[in-house]
Structures are given as structure tokens and as C-alpha cells.
Design a protein around this motif. Structure first.
Motif, PDB file in Angstrom:
ATOM      1  N   VAL A  66     -20.447   9.768  33.705  1.00 31.40           N
ATOM      2  CA  VAL A  66     -19.718   9.436  34.929  1.00 31.40           C
ATOM      3  C   VAL A  66     -19.896   7.947  35.183  1.00 31.40           C
ATOM      4  O   VAL A  66     -20.958   7.500  35.618  1.00 31.40           O
ATOM      5  CB  VAL A  66     -20.236  10.244  36.131  1.00 31.40           C
ATOM      6  CG1 VAL A  66     -19.472   9.860  37.401  1.00 31.40           C
ATOM      7  CG2 VAL A  66     -20.123  11.740  35.873  1.00 31.40           C
ATOM      8  N   LYS A  67     -18.900   7.158  34.860  1.00 27.42           N
ATOM      9  CA  LYS A  67     -18.920   5.700  35.042  1.00 27.42           C
ATOM     10  C   LYS A  67     -20.179   5.103  34.433  1.00 27.42           C
ATOM     11  O   LYS A  67     -20.364   5.140  33.225  1.00 27.42           O
ATOM     12  CB  LYS A  67     -18.792   5.337  36.523  1.00 27.42           C
ATOM     13  CG  LYS A  67     -18.433   3.865  36.752  1.00 27.42           C
ATOM     14  CD  LYS A  67     -18.362   3.503  38.221  1.00 27.42           C
ATOM     15  CE  LYS A  67     -18.107   2.022  38.391  1.00 27.42           C
ATOM     16  NZ  LYS A  67     -18.078   1.621  39.824  1.00 27.42           N
ATOM     17  N   ASP A 241     -23.490   3.248  43.021  1.00 32.60           N
ATOM     18  CA  ASP A 241     -22.451   4.072  42.409  1.00 32.60           C
ATOM     19  C   ASP A 241     -22.243   5.285  43.304  1.00 32.60           C
ATOM     20  O   ASP A 241     -22.992   6.262  43.227  1.00 32.60           O
ATOM     21  CB  ASP A 241     -22.848   4.513  40.989  1.00 32.60           C
ATOM     22  CG  ASP A 241     -21.711   5.268  40.293  1.00 32.60           C
ATOM     23  OD1 ASP A 241     -20.665   5.503  40.936  1.00 32.60           O
ATOM     24  OD2 ASP A 241     -21.866   5.623  39.113  1.00 32.60           O
ATOM     25  N   ARG A 243     -20.339   7.615  43.182  1.00 29.12           N
ATOM     26  CA  ARG A 243     -19.936   8.859  42.528  1.00 29.12           C
ATOM     27  C   ARG A 243     -21.128   9.706  42.091  1.00 29.12           C
ATOM     28  O   ARG A 243     -20.980  10.885  41.817  1.00 29.12           O
ATOM     29  CB  ARG A 243     -19.022   8.547  41.336  1.00 29.12           C
ATOM     30  CG  ARG A 243     -17.641   8.064  41.773  1.00 29.12           C
ATOM     31  CD  ARG A 243     -16.696   7.939  40.614  1.00 29.12           C
ATOM     32  NE  ARG A 243     -17.052   6.822  39.746  1.00 29.12           N
ATOM     33  CZ  ARG A 243     -16.321   6.435  38.696  1.00 29.12           C
ATOM     34  NH1 ARG A 243     -15.214   7.099  38.378  1.00 29.12           N
ATOM     35  NH2 ARG A 243     -16.691   5.403  37.967  1.00 29.12           N
ATOM     36  N   TRP A 350     -16.123  17.802  43.535  1.00 30.62           N
ATOM     37  CA  TRP A 350     -17.444  17.575  44.125  1.00 30.62           C
ATOM     38  C   TRP A 350     -18.412  18.595  43.562  1.00 30.62           C
ATOM     39  O   TRP A 350     -18.108  19.788  43.493  1.00 30.62           O
ATOM     40  CB  TRP A 350     -17.364  17.723  45.641  1.00 30.62           C
ATOM     41  CG  TRP A 350     -18.658  17.517  46.391  1.00 30.62           C
ATOM     42  CD1 TRP A 350     -19.090  16.365  46.979  1.00 30.62           C
ATOM     43  CD2 TRP A 350     -19.674  18.510  46.674  1.00 30.62           C
ATOM     44  NE1 TRP A 350     -20.300  16.561  47.597  1.00 30.62           N
ATOM     45  CE2 TRP A 350     -20.684  17.879  47.432  1.00 30.62           C
ATOM     46  CE3 TRP A 350     -19.815  19.855  46.351  1.00 30.62           C
ATOM     47  CZ2 TRP A 350     -21.826  18.553  47.865  1.00 30.62           C
ATOM     48  CZ3 TRP A 350     -20.959  20.527  46.780  1.00 30.62           C
ATOM     49  CH2 TRP A 350     -21.947  19.881  47.532  1.00 30.62           C
ATOM     50  N   VAL A 374     -19.393  13.184  42.371  1.00 26.60           N
ATOM     51  CA  VAL A 374     -17.966  13.265  42.690  1.00 26.60           C
ATOM     52  C   VAL A 374     -17.205  12.798  41.461  1.00 26.60           C
ATOM     53  O   VAL A 374     -16.978  11.596  41.254  1.00 26.60           O
ATOM     54  CB  VAL A 374     -17.613  12.420  43.932  1.00 26.60           C
ATOM     55  CG1 VAL A 374     -16.124  12.551  44.258  1.00 26.60           C
ATOM     56  CG2 VAL A 374     -18.459  12.840  45.126  1.00 26.60           C
ATOM     57  N   ASP A 375     -16.846  13.744  40.622  1.00 24.64           N
ATOM     58  CA  ASP A 375     -16.197  13.427  39.352  1.00 24.64           C
ATOM     59  C   ASP A 375     -15.578  14.703  38.785  1.00 24.64           C
ATOM     60  O   ASP A 375     -16.246  15.743  38.721  1.00 24.64           O
ATOM     61  CB  ASP A 375     -17.212  12.858  38.362  1.00 24.64           C
ATOM     62  CG  ASP A 375     -16.586  12.500  37.029  1.00 24.64           C
ATOM     63  OD1 ASP A 375     -15.996  11.405  36.922  1.00 24.64           O
ATOM     64  OD2 ASP A 375     -16.680  13.334  36.100  1.00 24.64           O
TER      65      ASP A 375
END
Length: 422
Positions: A66-67, A241, A243, A350, A374-375
Motif C-alpha cells: 500500500v503506497k 501516510d 492510508r 476500509w 484504506v486501500d
């Protein structure tokens, strides 16, 4: 999925114990529920003797970047422990570890030896565990730890309540490990042979910005119980971050954000809510949020063990089923083994994985830590795991549940006063 099995209270010995306990306790508002709980616990202990257990089903290990964060989802204790032990053996500077239960068995011994190896090569090691959760574990087991390791046992009973009763309640229910400020672990797995083999649980390993928040979760509770000079030092976060974040309950600070994260996510839901919790005893606000979501057309599914390791919690949970079924909530009873995962996904975007149950102790008293993501890709992995577990579950059917035995209804009502304590 097959229909709900018959209530265990159909069996005469159980019925006699429950009735006898109720009569013995008289009309006492506390005595009756406690007597019923004691009777249920006794029956459960007898039933479990000699019961053959099957190894837990393992959905697998799932990677979900995730990022700036790399997340790995573990559903098997054996896989998780190997990763954790490898991280300890690779540590160069510092290891921070805390758990609720740490068994004196071969798995627990492996962690003792790994921490000792780290301390011997000059790594700074902090170890925390809960006194109440390990009352039956001999103190000699922990005395094997190298003297250079800083060890904290959260007292089971000897708390400084004069500082404020609320600030000194709760157990250290978190299961976290942070290594070299770079890799963090959090989830439902305690440390022990049974959890490695016979329990289905979920844990997350994170490499990225959220490790800082896991580190803070450990440091805050450590520093609240240690004097200046013995406290952990603060370090700045590398980045933000939104997320991947961490929600951590901190009783000394009167902070309990995990409940709020659940409420906000449920209130936002438009399509689906999938919850997995070993003990489902929600307060009225959480329950009403789920009921309202279902009534507005959200697909709400709650998965709990068919038979958990706490029979009183199981029966307390069943007292909510009728209202949930009437609102359209799907209740799934996982039957393959004891499932101890504390996870949720909402609308396929979520997700949360952590240590907190949907009960009063976890959401309003204990030290707890949950990672919130959150991804969509991460949520897809979590929904995949939920679907695999659902295949090994029985769905509670409303007509059958409404027709359950009258003694079962009586037990559910008698246990209502205990809900705030569970």
C-alpha cells in the motif's frame, strides 16, 4: 452452509446444572448470572476433556503493498512465528515486544532463546507481557530471559488505583513487535503451541510509516509504568501516510480510539460490512450502528466461533442474535477450529486488523492496537480470507433460531448483567 446445530442446552445434565445454579443463587441480581456462568464453565470443561482437536485451516500468507508500506497478512501461527523469529535474529539495534499470553511451551521457549541471542549480540531488547493473562505460567519461565533484557509484567491486580481507577484498568491485550524501527507485527496471535497449530487467527507484518505508530503504542504504555531514566525514548516519524494508520487504546491517557474507528466505518458503509471477532458482545452504540446499517440495505456479516474458548462469552453473544437476524444481519459460526481473528472490512476499501475484540473490555478498558488500512487491494485480500473462512462456517437461520429451547433463552437473559464485564 448448513443450518444452525441444536442448542447444547437440550442435554439434560446442562439443564439441571443451570437450574440448580439459578436456585442456589436465589434472586440475587449478581449471584444468578455468576452462578449460571460458573455452571456453563464447568460443563464446558467436562465436555472438552479428551476431545480430539484438528489443526486449524490456514488460508495462506497474502502480500498487499500500500503506497509506501508493504503489508503481509498471516493466517497461520507457524508462518507468523517463523517470520517474527527471523526478524529478531536479524535485529541490529532494538527489539520491542509485547503480548497478552506467552505460554511456557516449545513455541514460547523459541522466543525466549531468540531474545537472549539478540541481547547477547548487543541488541537492546524490551519485553512486556500481561500478568493476568499469564497467571498459570510459572515465573521461572520468564526468569530465563537474559538479565540485559528489560522486562515488564503488567500487574494482574496490584495496580496504583489511587492515581485514578479508570487509568489503571484493563489488561495489556496488545500483541505487537517492532524491530529496528523498520518492521512491525500486530494482530490476534498470542505466543504458544496451540495458537501455532489449532487456532485460526490473523496478524499483519508492516514495513513502512505505520511502524512508528506501533512503536509509539508500546512506548506509551511502557513509559506510563516506568520512572524517568527507565523510559523509552521518542523518535520522529519518517512520513505521514493516511492510508495505513494505527489506532491504539491507552488507558493511562483515557484514550480509546478503536471503538470510534469502528463506529465511523460502520456509519459510512453503503454496500457491505464483514466482521470477524472471537467474542461479540457490543455496547448499544456499536450494536445499533450495525442494525441501522443492515436496515438501510448494507450486507452486514458477523463471523464468530461456533465454540470459542470462553463459553460464557459465547452465550452472552447469543443474546444479540435475535435482534440481529430480524434486522437482516448474517451471523456465521466458524466450525473448523477456534477462530481468534479480529478483523473487519467495509465497502471493499476500509479494513482493520488488530488485537481488539468487539466487546466491552477491548473497546473501553484494555490496552489494544489495531492497524487501519484504506486501500482497495488490501481490502480485497481481507475479503478473500473472509470468504475462505465463510466456507467453513454455519449460517444461523432465523426460523430455527427463533424456535430454540426455552432454557437457552433463559440462559441468554440471565447473562445480560454480565455484558459490561465481558
Amino acid at each position: 452452509m448448513s443450518p444452525l446445530p441444536a442448542s447444547p442446552l437440550h442435554h439434560n445434565p446442562v439443564r439441571r446444572i443451570v437450574r440448580g445454579a439459578a436456585l442456589a443463587a436465589g434472586a440475587g441480581l449478581v449471584g444468578v448470572p455468576m452462578a449460571v456462568a460458573a455452571g456453563l464453565t464447568g460443563v464446558d470443561m467436562v465436555k472438552r476433556r479428551g476431545r480430539r482437536r484438528r489443526p486449524a485451516h490456514n488460508p495462506g500468507v497474502f502480500d498487499a503493498p500500500v503506497k509506501d508500506s508493504h503489508l503481509r497478512i498471516f493466517t497461520s501461527g507457524e508462518d507468523l512465528y517463523e517470520e517474527m523469529l527471523s526478524a529478531i535474529d536479524s535485529a541490529e539495534r532494538i527489539v520491542k515486544f509485547e503480548t497478552y499470553i506467552w505460554k511456557a511451551d516449545p513455541t514460547g521457549q523459541r522466543f525466549i532463546e531468540a531474545f537472549n541471542r539478540a541481547a547477547a549480540r548487543g541488541v537492546e531488547v524490551y519485553v512486556s507481557y500481561d500478568g493476568f493473562g499469564n497467571l498459570v505460567v510459572p515465573r521461572a519461565f520468564y526468569r530465563q530471559l537474559d538479565p540485559r533484557i528489560r522486562v515488564f509484567r503488567l500487574p494482574a491486580f496490584a495496580r496504583p488505583f489511587w492515581r485514578g481507577p479508570v487509568r489503571n484498568t484493563g489488561f495489556n491485550h496488545s500483541k505487537i513487535m517492532v524491530v529496528d524501527d523498520e518492521i512491525g507485527f500486530v494482530g490476534g496471535f498470542n505466543i504458544g503451541d496451540d495458537y501455532a497449530t489449532f487456532w485460526r487467527d490473523t496478524h499483519v507484518c508492516e514495513r513502512g510509516p505505520a511502524v512508528w505508530a506501533l512503536d509509539q503504542s508500546i512506548s506509551i504504555k511502557w513509559n506510563a509504568h516506568h520512572r524517568e531514566g527507565e523510559q523509552m525514548s521518542w523518535r520522529p516519524p519518517e512520513s505521514w501516510d493516511p492510508r495505513v494508520t494505527v489506532s491504539a487504546n491507552q488507558p493511562p491517557l483515557l484514550v480509546y480510539p478503536i471503538r470510534l474507528t469502528y463506529l465511523e466505518a460502520i456509519q459510512r458503509a453503503q454496500h457491505r460490512i464483514f466482521i470477524n471477532t472471537p467474542y461479540f458482545i457490543p455496547d448499544q452504540q456499536v450494536l445499533q450502528a450495525l442494525l441501522h446499517a443492515a436496515r438501510r440495505g448494507v450486507d452486514v456479516q458477523v463471523m464468530v466461533p461456533q465454540d470459542s474458548n470462553h463459553i460464557v462469552a459465547d452465550w452472552a453473544s447469543r443474546g444479540f442474535y435475535a435482534e440481529m437476524l430480524e434486522a437482516g444481519i448474517t451471523i456465521l459460526l466458524y466450525k473448523a477450529s477456534m477462530i481468534h481473528a479480529k478483523t473487519a472490512t467495509v465497502d471493499g476499501i476500509w479494513s482493520t486488523v488488530g488485537t481488539a475484540n468487539i466487546d466491552r473490555l477491548s473497546l473501553g478498558f484494555n490496552y489494544e492496537s489495531n492497524v487501519v488500512v484504506v486501500d482497495r487491494d488490501f481490502a480485497a485480500r481481507m475479503e478473500e480470507i473472509f470468504a475462505i473462512d465463510a466456507e467453513r462456517s454455519e449460517r444461523v437461520e432465523s426460523p430455527r433460531w427463533q424456535d430454540r429451547h426455552g432454557v437457552a433463552r433463559m440462559v441468554e437473559r440471565l447473562l445480560v448483567p454480565l455484558r459490561p464485564l465481558l
